[in-house]
Design an enzyme around this catalytic site. Sequence first.
Site, short mmCIF file in Angstrom:
data_model
loop_
_atom_site.label_atom_id
_atom_site.label_comp_id
_atom_site.label_asym_id
_atom_site.label_seq_id
_atom_site.Cartn_x
_atom_site.Cartn_y
_atom_site.Cartn_z
CD1 TRP A 56 -1.63 -2.25 1.74
CD2 TRP A 56 -2.84 -1.70 0.36
NE1 TRP A 56 -2.98 -3.44 1.56
CE2 TRP A 56 -3.10 -2.94 0.01
CE3 TRP A 56 -2.77 -0.60 -0.98
CZ2 TRP A 56 -4.23 -3.02 -0.74
CZ3 TRP A 56 -4.12 -1.19 -1.36
CH2 TRP A 56 -5.29 -2.43 -1.59
CG ASP A 76 -3.57 4.24 4.02
OD1 ASP A 76 -4.00 3.68 4.75
OD2 ASP A 76 -3.46 2.78 3.45
CE LYS A 131 -8.28 -3.39 3.79
NZ LYS A 131 -7.86 -2.62 3.37
#
Length: 352
Positions: A101, A168, A192
């Site tokens: 990511w 993030d 999540k």
Amino acid sequence: MKKHNFSAGPAILPASVIKEAAAGVLELDGIGMSILEISHRSAEFIAIAAEAESLARELLQIPADYAVLFLSGGASGQFSMSAMNLLNENQSAGYLDTGTWSSKAIKEAKAFGKVQVLASSKDQNYNYIPTGYDIPAGLRYVHVTSNNTIFGTQLREFPTTDAPLVADMSSDIFSRRIPLEKFGLIYAGAQKNMGPAGVTLVIVRKDLLGQVDRHLPSMLDYRIHIENESMFNTPPVYPIYVSMLTMRWVKAQGGLEAMERHNEAKAKLLYDEIERNPRFQCTVPNPQDRSLMNVTFVCTDDADTKPFLAAAEAAGCDGIKGHRSVGGFRASIYNSMPLESVQVLVDVMKNF
Ligand SMILES: *Cc1c(COP(=O)(O)O)cnc(C)c1O
């Protein structure tokens, strides 16, 4: 049979939240309509959106000079939107490369300005968090991924720098207390640890905006969303509703301090068994770097991999197959995962 949901995302939500979310689909709080069919401009939804924002502010202790937005487009959309809004072409931003990511965030940011990769753990398939790197002065911001969902590593401490941090936090938002004042911008896809897929939380310090030269399309301009209180376009009504219910649940559990304690206890239970049991091995060597959210491990003997997966599935443990770039297993034990479910997995490991 009861399923224990270890999926990395979309992921487990509290059973009580699922129940309330289901009730809201049938009828929202006695208004004679479903949450799915009411206007985003209705008094009912405006109250829901306001409660979602105030819960986020309360849980994370977000001061008034930060805006809280609920947007579409996922964390992946934020990879470019954050750089587009913060970074001029002649400016530099530092990025910490700690996984898939992070590297996607780096790739997107390069379209908007100069990107300096401050450190990377790619040389060891991202199984550690780099330390001891220099952060040059004069960076516009420093971007980090607080929890590396795929590789099972987590930043316990955030870099010290004069530049604001951009983070993030998709896979560990609301899982622990954070030093909010260090951050200029935080973003997180909900699916999540915050709610169902379809909404992205953005927290941004307002004084950082309005300083880039480029034209920003309205949908990609944080200021437009701030002016319109996340209702410039039709927001993801249902994901915001269910995220609000989940934040209510986090608050009722005792807030982020309680979450942190609970998450530490669950992770300890599982990591202790991986350490004790010679048939398993953690993919992250340094205990300091191990994620409290995504526990990645392999069988010492690869011949055990398939039979162990079968044994875990027979006990109702769902979603523990590791990501293809790591192999083995990944047990995601987000906020809503009960200790009892982690115990079920640990018992399978003990008896295997
Ligand atoms: C899942 C995940 C993403 C991608 O999120 P989308 O909402 O699918 O764009 C980005 N970053 C991290 C840390 C993630 O866990």
